[in-house]
Design an enzyme around this catalytic site. Structure first.
Site, PDB file in Angstrom:
ATOM      1  N   ASP A  18       0.851  -1.209   0.000  1.00 33.84           N
ATOM      2  CA  ASP A  18       0.000   0.000   0.000  1.00 33.84           C
ATOM      3  C   ASP A  18       0.880   1.251   0.000  1.00 33.84           C
ATOM      4  O   ASP A  18       0.554   2.240  -0.664  1.00 33.84           O
ATOM      5  CB  ASP A  18      -0.884   0.050   1.252  1.00 33.84           C
ATOM      6  CG  ASP A  18      -1.775  -1.149   1.415  1.00 33.84           C
ATOM      7  OD1 ASP A  18      -2.973  -1.044   1.149  1.00 33.84           O
ATOM      8  OD2 ASP A  18      -1.260  -2.208   1.830  1.00 33.84           O
ATOM      9  N   THR A 124      -7.035  -0.446  -1.936  1.00 35.86           N
ATOM     10  CA  THR A 124      -5.969  -1.447  -1.857  1.00 35.86           C
ATOM     11  C   THR A 124      -6.025  -2.234  -0.548  1.00 35.86           C
ATOM     12  O   THR A 124      -5.032  -2.824  -0.140  1.00 35.86           O
ATOM     13  CB  THR A 124      -4.584  -0.784  -2.028  1.00 35.86           C
ATOM     14  OG1 THR A 124      -4.383   0.128  -0.935  1.00 35.86           O
ATOM     15  CG2 THR A 124      -4.471  -0.047  -3.345  1.00 35.86           C
ATOM     16  N   HIS A 239       1.542  -5.921  -4.951  1.00 36.97           N
ATOM     17  CA  HIS A 239       0.154  -5.971  -5.425  1.00 36.97           C
ATOM     18  C   HIS A 239      -0.422  -4.572  -5.659  1.00 36.97           C
ATOM     19  O   HIS A 239      -0.951  -4.254  -6.735  1.00 36.97           O
ATOM     20  CB  HIS A 239      -0.751  -6.630  -4.377  1.00 36.97           C
ATOM     21  CG  HIS A 239      -0.278  -7.928  -3.840  1.00 36.97           C
ATOM     22  ND1 HIS A 239      -0.508  -9.119  -4.483  1.00 36.97           N
ATOM     23  CD2 HIS A 239       0.384  -8.236  -2.693  1.00 36.97           C
ATOM     24  CE1 HIS A 239      -0.013 -10.111  -3.758  1.00 36.97           C
ATOM     25  NE2 HIS A 239       0.538  -9.598  -2.669  1.00 36.97           N
TER      26      HIS A 239
HETATM   27  C1  BDR Z   1      -3.288  -7.736  -0.542  1.00 38.61           C
HETATM   28  O1  BDR Z   1      -3.265  -8.098   0.838  1.00 38.61           O
HETATM   29  C2  BDR Z   1      -2.443  -7.233   1.567  1.00 38.61           C
HETATM   30  O2  BDR Z   1      -1.624  -7.947   2.435  1.00 38.61           O
HETATM   31  C3  BDR Z   1      -1.672  -6.417   0.575  1.00 38.61           C
HETATM   32  O3  BDR Z   1      -1.455  -5.107   1.071  1.00 38.61           O
HETATM   33  C4  BDR Z   1      -2.536  -6.425  -0.652  1.00 38.61           C
HETATM   34  O4  BDR Z   1      -3.453  -5.353  -0.659  1.00 38.61           O
HETATM   35  C5  BDR Z   1      -2.714  -8.867  -1.355  1.00 38.61           C
HETATM   36  O5  BDR Z   1      -3.458 -10.022  -1.201  1.00 38.61           O
HETATM   37 CA    CA Z   2      -3.236  -3.548   0.926  1.00 45.42          CA
END
Ligand code: BDR
Ligand code: CA
Length: 324
Positions: A18, A124, A239
């Site tokens: 994030d 996110t 991610h």
């Molecule tokens: C998501 O889960 C969180 O741990 C990360 O920040 C991401 O948004 C990935 O599965």
């Molecule tokens: Ca996240």
């Protein structure tokens, strides 16, 4: 999708990846503010982490409002094994000078979207804030240009064999969002597995030598270590920046329309995003009238399928280097 710079409200559970999403967005979109949600860590930690990242980057003017402190129905299941107890373990981050906005994150989200029709939400973390805002203020559905979210997967999960963390954390909220009718761009695990960060990228970031890049490299050292320990992968997956990257350069992510439903009851599949990609393009009409084939529903999301990994990291590293 609109041309030019996007106006964006971010909704985050900061979190290592994030943090990189916020840093990417702050340089390339009009960042209207940030709401925080319980997810990687409890809400007070995800809020503090967000404020610290903004402080580090000289972005303490960006308003941050703390939102929902637990999922709608499920018990909270944080992710200390991946992100550490604070949600953003690793290097020491500067104490934030800014305090959170006094408004609840959901109210902040509603007021911000109403004040900026045509804006996007980039989510996110778990979708609790977004779901509650859409329920409390259905007019947001027509005011939003769309929601770009990191969550779900067309194939396999991480929290469970079937479910990705953000959706598994609050499946009921995710279902509200996917059923809302708001245009959705889903960047799921099937896409973000292509955003594997390895030692050469960490070395490039460290080599910049600025304070921010040194801290960023140390955050990735921590994140890559837990990825190796927990998943046996050579590095972590970035991610969340993928949900921002396509807004900056639409050629970085290739999307495909499909219908996405959130599984709420499966004994082994709760939190799974059931992605109907039986038809490559267009509508599911072609599925009708064939014995043994159930008709599908019209697409409700564009789902990220391919990431241009090298150019994604070039953009991310150049952006991190731009903070001095
Ligand atoms: C998501 O889960 C969180 O741990 C990360 O920040 C991401 O948004 C990935 O599965
Ligand atoms: Ca996240």
């Amino acid at each position: 999708m609109p041309e030019g710079r996007y106006a964006v409200l971010m909704d985050v559970d900061t979190g290592h990846d994030d943090a990189f999403a916020v840093l990417l967005a702050a340089r390339h979109v009009d960042l209207l503010g940030i709401t925080t949600v319980s997810g990687n860590a409890p809400l007070p930690d995800t809020t503090a982490n967000t404020l610290k990242v903004l402080e580090l980057a000289g972005l303490s003017h960006v308003p941050v409002a703390a939102g929902m402190d637990r999922p709608l129905v499920a018990p909270p299941r944080h992710a200390p094994a991946i992100h550490g107890r604070s949600g953003l373990d690793g290097p020491e981050l500067p104490a934030p000078r800014a305090a959170p906005d006094p408004r609840h994150g959901v109210l902040f989200m509603i007021e911000t979207v109403r004040a900026h029709p045509g804006c996007w939400i980039v989510a996110t973390g778990p979708l609790t804030n977004v779901a509650v805002a859409l329920r409390q203020a259905p007019d947001l559905k027509t005011r939003l240009a769309g929601i770009s979210l990191m969550g779900g997967s067309t194939a396999g999960g991480n929290s469970t064999a079937a479910a990705e963390f953000n959706i598994y954390f609050d499946p009921e909220a995710a279902a509200v969002v996917f059923e809302s009718g708001v245009p959705i761009r889903m960047v799921g695990l099937n896409l973000t597995r292509q955003a594997l960060v390895l030692d050469p990228e960490v070395a490039r970031i460290r080599a910049v030598g600025s304070r921010l890049c040194t801290v960023a490299a140390e955050l990735l050292d921590f994140y890559n270590r837990t990825a190796r320990e927990v998943f046996g992968r050579p590095g972590g997956l970035l991610h969340d920046p993928c949900a921002v990257a396509w807004m900056i350069d639409p050629t970085l992510v290739e999307f495909q329309p499909m219908h996405v439903a959130v599984e709420l009851t499966g004994a082994r599949t709760r939190g799974m995003t059931v992605c109907d990609y039986r038809f490559e393009r267009g509508t599911p009409d072609r599925l009708r009238g064939h014995a043994g084939i159930e008709a599908g529903q019209a697409p409700n999301a564009e789902v990220g399928m391919r990431l241009d990994r090298d150019r994604f990291f070039d953009l991310l590293i150049a952006t991190l280097a731009s903070y001095r």
